[in-house]
Scaffold this active site. Sequence first.
Site, PDB file in Angstrom:
ATOM      1  CE  LYS A  80      -4.470   0.896   0.219  1.00  0.00           C
ATOM      2  NZ  LYS A  80      -5.617   0.067  -0.156  1.00  0.00           N
ATOM      3  CG  ASP A 113      -7.070   3.242  -1.163  1.00  0.00           C
ATOM      4  OD1 ASP A 113      -7.599   2.125  -1.141  1.00  0.00           O
ATOM      5  OD2 ASP A 113      -7.047   3.992  -0.158  1.00  0.00           O
TER       6      ASP A 113
HETATM    7  O1  2IT Z   1      -8.116  -1.533  -0.904  1.00  0.00           O
HETATM    8  C1  2IT Z   1      -7.978  -2.087  -2.016  1.00  0.00           C
HETATM    9  O2  2IT Z   1      -8.121  -3.295  -2.172  1.00  0.00           O
HETATM   10  C2  2IT Z   1      -7.642  -1.218  -3.150  1.00  0.00           C
HETATM   11  N1  2IT Z   1      -7.493  -0.034  -2.970  1.00  0.00           N
HETATM   12  C3  2IT Z   1      -7.462  -1.806  -4.523  1.00  0.00           C
HETATM   13  C4  2IT Z   1      -6.062  -2.247  -4.714  1.00  0.00           C
HETATM   14  C5  2IT Z   1      -5.717  -2.696  -6.108  1.00  0.00           C
HETATM   15  O3  2IT Z   1      -4.537  -3.029  -6.294  1.00  0.00           O
HETATM   16  O4  2IT Z   1      -6.564  -2.714  -7.000  1.00  0.00           O
END
Ligand code: 2IT
Length: 448
Positions: free
Chosen positions: A126, A166
Amino acid sequence: MSSYVQDVIEAVKRKDPSEALFHQAVEEVLTTLKPVIDADPRYKKYAVLERMVEPERIITFRVPWLNDKGEMQVNRGYRVQFNSAIGPYKGGMRLHESVTLASLKFLGFEQTFKNSLTGLPMGGGKGGSDFDARGKSETEVMHFCQSFMSELYRHIGENTDVPAGDLGCGAREVGYMFGQYRKLANKFVGVFTGKGVSFGGSLIRPEATGFGVVYFAQEMLKLNKGEDFKDKVCIISGTGNVGIHTAQKLMELGAKVVGFNDYDGAVYDKDGLDQEKLAFLKNLVFVKRGSLREYVKKFTKAEFHEGKKTWFIPCYAAFPTACENELKDEDAATLIKNGVKLICEGANMPCTLGAVKQFQDAGVLYSPGKASNAGGVGVSGLEMTQNSIRLSWPAKKVDEELHNIMVHIHNSCVEAAKEYGMPGNYLAGANIAGFKKVAEAMIAQGLV
Ligand code: 2IT
């Protein structure tokens, strides 16, 4: 409680005492793993929990950019590369003033289990920044994204770490970041997901999290109550990408969506959303980036409750899709008092630990975000596949695959919970099923 689990939780708190959100996520996961840990001494022997709570790598960096007045601005950028035992780091970029290392550690930790649950080969990561695009001009957003990627590009790659959007990081920001990566790396690869369809993005990715939430909830209702969503009264918190597409799919299934909220307040529309209202809402949120106050000016029978969230509205099912800890202990009490039967999380950890406990004690069906919101990253995984084979799949195929992924996650949660003597406990089921795959991979790969 097994002292190994407790010791690891306490060590996490001791090491980084200010990271409350991370503590909450670790505590929520590890406490439900107790029967699994107790049953297999390998987890302690191979220090699996100690390794799982320690990110493989954290990158923090300066993001300097010029605003429209020519003034120099500095934000802080992060990428938490949490766990790559089962695949490249994968997870979104959060752009919001609330972003801290603790919030990204919590999200990266959750992401590791979520990605494992999808059944696709994706590790957990993340990232993001304390930059907030609200109130910024197009050029300011672009300059920020370019500066952010000028540092990050050297740390990511299609086989290393694949970011996505996100909160606060939508198609526009992903486009600017991908463009800068492509320029600096001099290659066109699937290094980002959630891209525009004209440059490798997958159809259904924008809808995927919300649609997936509803597919998951549908399975919960079918299995536990033998029911469907026809005429069920639903409320949603959050009118972002996840909330809007949750509403859309619920409407398709015949549900009545009567409440939703944004930063400014809650709308209570007793007649429920219809196609005209949904189209208005999409334009308001995605194009005009406006406030829900506009909704009640247009649809005057609906009420606006300034500064409130939707939890006061009586409903059959509630979908928190906005952000962590948005549904507090007292909100859970209100929902239960008003007869709620199903809570399906679209955001990451939107319910406090106390709220979850109340739902479980009251026999309310509850699913954690890492299971029910995994459709977003699931379709991101499908976007990676399409990019690797240099093909684009039609929307129908992606939607079918998404549906399969959500049914698979649902069934994995149900089976894991049953196997360890906690039938119907989706929280334990999700944590156990997500954990076991990553743990096996970590043990097999030795002490790395
Ligand atoms: O919280 C999540 O699963 C996302 N923000 C999506 C992450 C992604 O790599 O599509």
